[in-house]
Design a protein around this motif. Structure first.
Motif, PDB file in Angstrom:
ATOM      1  N   TRP A   8       0.835  -1.198   0.000  1.00 47.04           N
ATOM      2  CA  TRP A   8       0.000   0.000   0.000  1.00 47.04           C
ATOM      3  C   TRP A   8       0.870   1.249   0.000  1.00 47.04           C
ATOM      4  CZ3 TRP A   8      -4.912   0.969  -0.936  1.00 47.04           C
ATOM      5  CH2 TRP A   8      -5.449   2.210  -0.572  1.00 47.04           C
ATOM      6  N   GLN A   9       0.616   2.116  -0.976  1.00 45.49           N
ATOM      7  CA  GLN A   9       1.332   3.389  -1.100  1.00 45.49           C
ATOM      8  C   GLN A   9       0.378   4.508  -0.687  1.00 45.49           C
ATOM      9  OE1 GLN A   9       4.687   3.987  -2.599  1.00 45.49           O
ATOM     10  NE2 GLN A   9       4.315   5.887  -1.521  1.00 45.49           N
ATOM     11  N   PRO A  10       0.581   5.120   0.489  1.00 42.61           N
ATOM     12  CA  PRO A  10      -0.332   6.199   0.906  1.00 42.61           C
ATOM     13  C   PRO A  10      -0.154   7.436   0.031  1.00 42.61           C
ATOM     14  CG  PRO A  10       1.031   5.390   2.743  1.00 42.61           C
ATOM     15  CD  PRO A  10       1.636   4.873   1.475  1.00 42.61           C
ATOM     16  N   ASN A  11      -1.225   8.203  -0.099  1.00 39.93           N
ATOM     17  CA  ASN A  11      -1.121   9.487  -0.779  1.00 39.93           C
ATOM     18  C   ASN A  11      -0.273  10.440   0.055  1.00 39.93           C
ATOM     19  OD1 ASN A  11      -2.775   8.540  -2.808  1.00 39.93           O
ATOM     20  ND2 ASN A  11      -4.627   9.521  -2.030  1.00 39.93           N
ATOM     21  N   ALA A  12       0.223  11.495  -0.576  1.00 38.89           N
ATOM     22  CA  ALA A  12       1.044  12.486   0.128  1.00 38.89           C
ATOM     23  C   ALA A  12       0.278  13.042   1.326  1.00 38.89           C
ATOM     24  CB  ALA A  12       1.422  13.618  -0.832  1.00 38.89           C
ATOM     25  N   GLY A  13       0.958  13.075   2.464  1.00 36.85           N
ATOM     26  CA  GLY A  13       0.334  13.607   3.670  1.00 36.85           C
ATOM     27  C   GLY A  13      -0.458  12.588   4.463  1.00 36.85           C
ATOM     28  N   HIS A  14      -0.503  11.347   3.982  1.00 37.29           N
ATOM     29  CA  HIS A  14      -1.249  10.286   4.669  1.00 37.29           C
ATOM     30  C   HIS A  14      -0.307   9.157   5.071  1.00 37.29           C
ATOM     31  CE1 HIS A  14      -5.356  11.783   3.723  1.00 37.29           C
ATOM     32  NE2 HIS A  14      -4.759  12.285   2.659  1.00 37.29           N
ATOM     33  N   THR A  15      -0.754   8.340   6.014  1.00 42.13           N
ATOM     34  CA  THR A  15       0.007   7.171   6.446  1.00 42.13           C
ATOM     35  C   THR A  15      -0.902   5.940   6.414  1.00 42.13           C
ATOM     36  OG1 THR A  15      -0.565   7.593   8.767  1.00 42.13           O
ATOM     37  CG2 THR A  15       1.523   8.517   7.955  1.00 42.13           C
ATOM     38  N   VAL A  16      -0.307   4.764   6.583  1.00 42.91           N
ATOM     39  CA  VAL A  16      -1.114   3.548   6.643  1.00 42.91           C
ATOM     40  C   VAL A  16      -1.834   3.497   7.992  1.00 42.91           C
ATOM     41  CG1 VAL A  16       0.321   2.205   5.085  1.00 42.91           C
ATOM     42  CG2 VAL A  16       0.839   2.211   7.524  1.00 42.91           C
ATOM     43  N   SER A  17      -2.990   2.835   8.011  1.00 42.89           N
ATOM     44  CA  SER A  17      -3.753   2.732   9.257  1.00 42.89           C
ATOM     45  C   SER A  17      -4.545   1.435   9.267  1.00 42.89           C
ATOM     46  CB  SER A  17      -4.713   3.919   9.396  1.00 42.89           C
ATOM     47  OG  SER A  17      -5.753   3.831   8.425  1.00 42.89           O
ATOM     48  N   SER A  18      -4.965   1.031  10.453  1.00 44.27           N
ATOM     49  CA  SER A  18      -5.767  -0.188  10.588  1.00 44.27           C
ATOM     50  C   SER A  18      -7.121  -0.017   9.917  1.00 44.27           C
ATOM     51  CB  SER A  18      -5.941  -0.551  12.066  1.00 44.27           C
ATOM     52  OG  SER A  18      -6.479   0.537  12.788  1.00 44.27           O
ATOM     53  N   GLN A  19      -7.607   1.212   9.817  1.00 40.18           N
ATOM     54  CA  GLN A  19      -8.886   1.472   9.150  1.00 40.18           C
ATOM     55  C   GLN A  19      -8.781   1.154   7.658  1.00 40.18           C
ATOM     56  OE1 GLN A  19     -11.887   2.200  10.289  1.00 40.18           O
ATOM     57  NE2 GLN A  19     -12.711   2.237   8.203  1.00 40.18           N
ATOM     58  N   ILE A  20      -7.655   1.522   7.039  1.00 38.80           N
ATOM     59  CA  ILE A  20      -7.458   1.219   5.619  1.00 38.80           C
ATOM     60  C   ILE A  20      -7.386  -0.291   5.423  1.00 38.80           C
ATOM     61  CG2 ILE A  20      -5.817   1.385   3.689  1.00 38.80           C
ATOM     62  CD1 ILE A  20      -5.092   4.186   4.727  1.00 38.80           C
ATOM     63  N   LEU A  21      -6.681  -0.978   6.311  1.00 37.75           N
ATOM     64  CA  LEU A  21      -6.592  -2.440   6.234  1.00 37.75           C
ATOM     65  C   LEU A  21      -7.977  -3.078   6.317  1.00 37.75           C
ATOM     66  CD1 LEU A  21      -4.895  -5.040   6.188  1.00 37.75           C
ATOM     67  CD2 LEU A  21      -4.649  -4.839   8.671  1.00 37.75           C
ATOM     68  N   ALA A  22      -8.816  -2.582   7.225  1.00 39.41           N
ATOM     69  CA  ALA A  22     -10.179  -3.112   7.362  1.00 39.41           C
ATOM     70  C   ALA A  22     -10.993  -2.863   6.097  1.00 39.41           C
ATOM     71  CB  ALA A  22     -10.858  -2.461   8.573  1.00 39.41           C
ATOM     72  N   GLU A  23     -10.830  -1.685   5.499  1.00 38.67           N
ATOM     73  CA  GLU A  23     -11.565  -1.344   4.264  1.00 38.67           C
ATOM     74  C   GLU A  23     -11.132  -2.251   3.113  1.00 38.67           C
ATOM     75  OE1 GLU A  23     -13.824   1.001   3.319  1.00 38.67           O
ATOM     76  OE2 GLU A  23     -13.929   2.448   4.954  1.00 38.67           O
ATOM     77  N   VAL A  24      -9.833  -2.528   3.024  1.00 39.72           N
ATOM     78  CA  VAL A  24      -9.320  -3.398   1.965  1.00 39.72           C
ATOM     79  C   VAL A  24      -9.896  -4.810   2.122  1.00 39.72           C
ATOM     80  CG1 VAL A  24      -7.237  -4.510   1.050  1.00 39.72           C
ATOM     81  CG2 VAL A  24      -7.207  -2.067   1.595  1.00 39.72           C
ATOM     82  N   SER A  25      -9.917  -5.298   3.359  1.00 36.03           N
ATOM     83  CA  SER A  25     -10.462  -6.637   3.627  1.00 36.03           C
ATOM     84  C   SER A  25     -11.946  -6.700   3.276  1.00 36.03           C
ATOM     85  CB  SER A  25     -10.255  -7.002   5.102  1.00 36.03           C
ATOM     86  OG  SER A  25      -8.882  -7.042   5.419  1.00 36.03           O
ATOM     87  N   GLN A  26     -12.668  -5.655   3.616  1.00 37.73           N
ATOM     88  CA  GLN A  26     -14.098  -5.600   3.280  1.00 37.73           C
ATOM     89  C   GLN A  26     -14.308  -5.582   1.772  1.00 37.73           C
ATOM     90  OE1 GLN A  26     -15.691  -2.187   5.371  1.00 37.73           O
ATOM     91  NE2 GLN A  26     -15.052  -2.991   7.361  1.00 37.73           N
ATOM     92  N   CYS A  27     -13.405  -4.911   1.057  1.00 38.39           N
ATOM     93  CA  CYS A  27     -13.508  -4.844  -0.399  1.00 38.39           C
ATOM     94  C   CYS A  27     -13.330  -6.230  -1.018  1.00 38.39           C
ATOM     95  CB  CYS A  27     -12.465  -3.865  -0.949  1.00 38.39           C
ATOM     96  SG  CYS A  27     -12.645  -3.530  -2.712  1.00 38.39           S
ATOM     97  N   VAL A  28     -12.388  -7.018  -0.473  1.00 37.98           N
ATOM     98  CA  VAL A  28     -12.192  -8.390  -0.967  1.00 37.98           C
ATOM     99  C   VAL A  28     -13.473  -9.193  -0.802  1.00 37.98           C
ATOM    100  CG1 VAL A  28     -10.906 -10.540  -0.669  1.00 37.98           C
ATOM    101  CG2 VAL A  28      -9.714  -8.360  -0.462  1.00 37.98           C
ATOM    102  N   GLU A  29     -14.118  -9.055   0.353  1.00 38.16           N
ATOM    103  CA  GLU A  29     -15.353  -9.791   0.612  1.00 38.16           C
ATOM    104  C   GLU A  29     -16.491  -9.301  -0.278  1.00 38.16           C
ATOM    105  OE1 GLU A  29     -16.081  -9.724   4.821  1.00 38.16           O
ATOM    106  OE2 GLU A  29     -14.139 -10.636   5.294  1.00 38.16           O
ATOM    107  N   SER A  30     -16.457  -8.001  -0.633  1.00 36.01           N
ATOM    108  CA  SER A  30     -17.521  -7.441  -1.472  1.00 36.01           C
ATOM    109  C   SER A  30     -17.476  -7.967  -2.908  1.00 36.01           C
ATOM    110  CB  SER A  30     -17.436  -5.909  -1.490  1.00 36.01           C
ATOM    111  OG  SER A  30     -16.358  -5.457  -2.314  1.00 36.01           O
TER     112      SER A  30
END
Length: 218
Positions: A8-30
């Motif tokens: 995962w490459q965050p946009n400028a000014g952003h960092t990785v977070s557990s919320q992004i990880l949860a969203e990615v996992s939900q997307c796989v299930e979707s």
């Protein structure tokens, strides 16, 4: 088997977070990904323990050791400077500890859940230091199971990746997954995919994550 490892490459000014990880996992299930269980890979960054500086030229300056869930009885070494990837028995780790010729400088766990989507398997996970649970990154493995030929699988994987990116883009997350294909030929690897190819990809991802962290700090 053909595996593509992304981070995962965050946009400028952003960092990785557990919320992004949860969203990615939900997307796989979707997109009808069926959760199959947990997975874990471990990567260690080694440096030589030099008793005399004069001996420095005799040892690789650094190298990576990687354990993969597909082959728990094996351990993979990637020597970037020498463009070598080696497969050894997992007991080599115990031998190295006893010899004390190399010391672990950084050790990371890649861990999360794996999902099945037809002929594809996806693994989504966090990157954390073994010493602490602080989130260092997010990785994803995409595996196409029927074919091991890099050339034949490449187009199919590319099409699947485009579908995945389109599904993920609807969530408007501050970043995206990046895949930098290493030059496998430099490491003496052929077009028939093996877990040594996967080890080289993880080594490449670690360098990318270090570069990303440094650019954020700067």
């Amino acid at each position: 088997m053909y595996i593509r490892v992304l981070h995962w490459q965050p946009n400028a000014g952003h960092t990785v977070s557990s919320q992004i990880l949860a969203e990615v996992s939900q997307c796989v299930e979707s997109i009808n990904g069926v959760k199959e269980g947990k997975w874990k890979a471990t990567l260690s960054f080694y440096r030589p323990v030099l008793k005399e500086q004069a001996n420095a030229a005799e040892f690789p300056r650094d190298f990576l050791g990687i354990s993969l869930p597909e082959q728990p009885s094996k351990y993979y070494f990637v020597l970037r400077g020498q463009r070598l990837v080696l497969e050894a028995d997992s007991t080599i780790q115990t031998i190295m500890e006893k010899l004390q010729s190399y010391k672990t400088r950084v050790a990371l766990n890649f861990e999360g859940f794996q999902y099945q989507l037809g002929d594809f398997q996806l693994r989504v996970g966090k990157v954390v230091s073994i010493q602490s649970e602080s989130l260092r990154g997010i990785v994803m493995e995409m595996e196409y199971r029927p074919i091991s030929s890099w050339e034949k699988s490449h187009k199919i994987m590319g099409e699947f990746f485009d579908i995945w990116q389109e599904a993920l883009s609807k969530r408007s997350l501050p970043g995206h997954f990046v895949h930098m294909e290493p030059n496998f030929g430099e490491f003496g690897l052929s077009g028939q995919y093996t877990l040594q190819h996967t080890a080289v990809q993880y080594a490449t991802i670690m360098l990318q994550m270090i570069a990303t962290a440094q650019s954020v700090r700067n």
